[in-house]
Scaffold this motif. Structure first.
Motif: not given
Length: 449
Positions: A140-149, A247-253, A275-286
């Protein structure tokens, strides 16, 4: 026979060749970026059995789906890439290696009202990581890196990845006595940026009987400028909330180690993802200069991807880029880099003799050197031949007449500078390759930030 007026259906994007070349370049960059992180490309059918696509059933999805019957078979066009992925993983779970990392770039179909920037047929560019029973939080922490790249490689600079955790929100709802209306509150909060806090508060109090004081307390917390500090005061008060904060602290860290600069991400407790099926980390990019556009890339963590197809627990995390809509926005806001080559060829070879063999051999040599080459043999006037190259934006034209053939050389004209040199094939190839390298340097998006 009466002629039918040609037309393209509303909500379907059809590009002219130069724009198609720009779009294809963006797709190729996303493919390379996703592959860089170990994702394998996947392609699933556009058409599925309706019972498979509509396993969850009901709601807006069933209203918008393109559904038809062929013989006795009830069929539907896919409306996203996630449900076909769920079917795929459930079907092939015994043959796949987990965690299963896939990317898919393909068309999806939704029969919604076509409007500016909204399409009925559009490309999505998705990545998902699927676990077998469990999936580590680091994914879940790697996903923002892929978005950024992905976005920086495309050329976008002024954007921000906003991160939250659904466990934080659900834990807060439970702590504030809003557990009974958690789903409704979640979807209402997701509208905060569009309608503002006052209207959200009105909906919470009037439609869901949330006490005004509780609603204000929740909105104050969600809008704080220091969310992690604010959440620290709630630690130890609810188990689910504590898990979400951890979990949020781990992702940010992890984001710094993954190469995401601090100014490109933000913890935003208002990000809910309706959407109901999300259960943990969520992302939006603006896009920071165009907040009115909304999210250009979003997604999150879900606990069980394929629950409608198998008893196997398959948690995952993924994101989706609405590529057609993004391209439309970039074109409208003049972000597309018009200086990159969009011509279908790098060189146009113009034979100046009746014997075409030398020109054919030259074109073959150029292609073997990796230079995209068109051989023009139409019976047109010289001015029309040059006009053809000019209209298509082909950067080089090679004239091959009797003198050039006798000298084993070619006359090469740079269509941008007008410079024309008579060169050997080897010299021409080297000159063209060097020129192309310079003209292709750059990104598809030219961000003014």
């Amino acid at each position: 026979m009466a002629q039918i007026k040609p037309r393209t259906l509303s909500g379907f994007m059809e590009l002219l060749p130069d724009r198609q070349a720009q779009f294809d370049r963006m797709v190729e960059i996303l493919r390379r970026t996703y592959s860089l992180y170990g994702f394998t490309g996947l392609d699933t059918p556009l058409i599925e059995a309706s019972e498979v696509l509509l396993a969850k059933g009901g709601g807006e999805t069933e209203k918008q789906i393109y559904r038809f019957t062929k013989g006795d078979t009830d069929l539907s066009l896919r409306f996203d890439l996630t449900v076909p992925l769920a079917k795929y993983v459930a079907l092939h779970a015994g043959e796949l290696s987990f965690p299963f990392r896939r990317f898919q770039i393909g068309k999806v179909y939704r029969g919604e009202r076509a409007q500016r920037g909204r399409f009925r047929e559009f490309y999505q560019a998705d990545i998902d990581v699927i676990g077998d029973g469990k999936l580590d939080i680091v994914n879940e922490a790697e996903i923002p890196a892929i978005i950024y790249k992905a976005f920086t490689t495309l050329g976008l600079r002024r954007f921000q990845i906003r991160v939250n955790n659904r466990k934080v929100l659900n834990g807060l709802f439970a702590l504030l006595g809003l557990e009974e209306h958690a789903g409704d509150v979640m979807r209402t909060i997701d509208k905060l940026e569009k309608i503002g806090p006052e209207k959200v508060l009105n909906i919470l109090t009037e439609e869901f009987a949330v006490p005004a004081e509780t609603g204000r307390q929740l909105l104050d917390l969600l809008s704080t400028e220091a969310p992690m500090e604010a959440l620290a005061a709630y630690k130890g008060k609810h188990a689910l909330l504590d898990q979400g904060i951890s979990e949020l602290e781990t992702v940010v860290g992890c984001l710094s180690a993954f190469g995401v600069p601090a100014d490109h991400f933000k913890v935003d407790l208002t990000i809910a993802r309706g959407l109901d099926y999300y259960t943990g980390t969520v992302y939006e990019t603006a896009m920071l200069d165009h907040p009115e556009i909304g999210s250009i890339c979003s997604g999150g963590r879900y606990d069980n991807l394929a629950e409608y197809y198998t008893n196997k627990q398959l948690p995952g995390v993924g994101i989706s880029i609405g590529l057609t809509r993004l391209f439309y926005v970039l074109e409208e806001q003049k972000y597309l880099n018009e200086e990159l080559l969009t011509a279908p060829a790098d060189v146009l070879v113009l034979p100046m003799t009746e014997d075409l063999s030398p020109a054919i051999s030259l074109a073959t040599a150029l292609r073997e050197a990796g230079i995209r080459t068109q051989l023009y043999t139409e019976n047109k006037k010289f001015k029309q031949k040059i006009g053809y190259a000019d209209k298509l934006g082909i950067p080089y034209v090679i004239f091959l007449g009797e003198d050039e053939i006798a000298q084993n050389k070619a006359a090469v004209k740079d269509m941008t500078t007008g410079e024309q040199l008579t060169q050997t094939v080897e010299e021409a190839i080297a000159r063209i390759q060097a020129g192309l390298a310079g003209r292709n340097a750059g990104t598809p998006i030219r961000d003014r930030g």
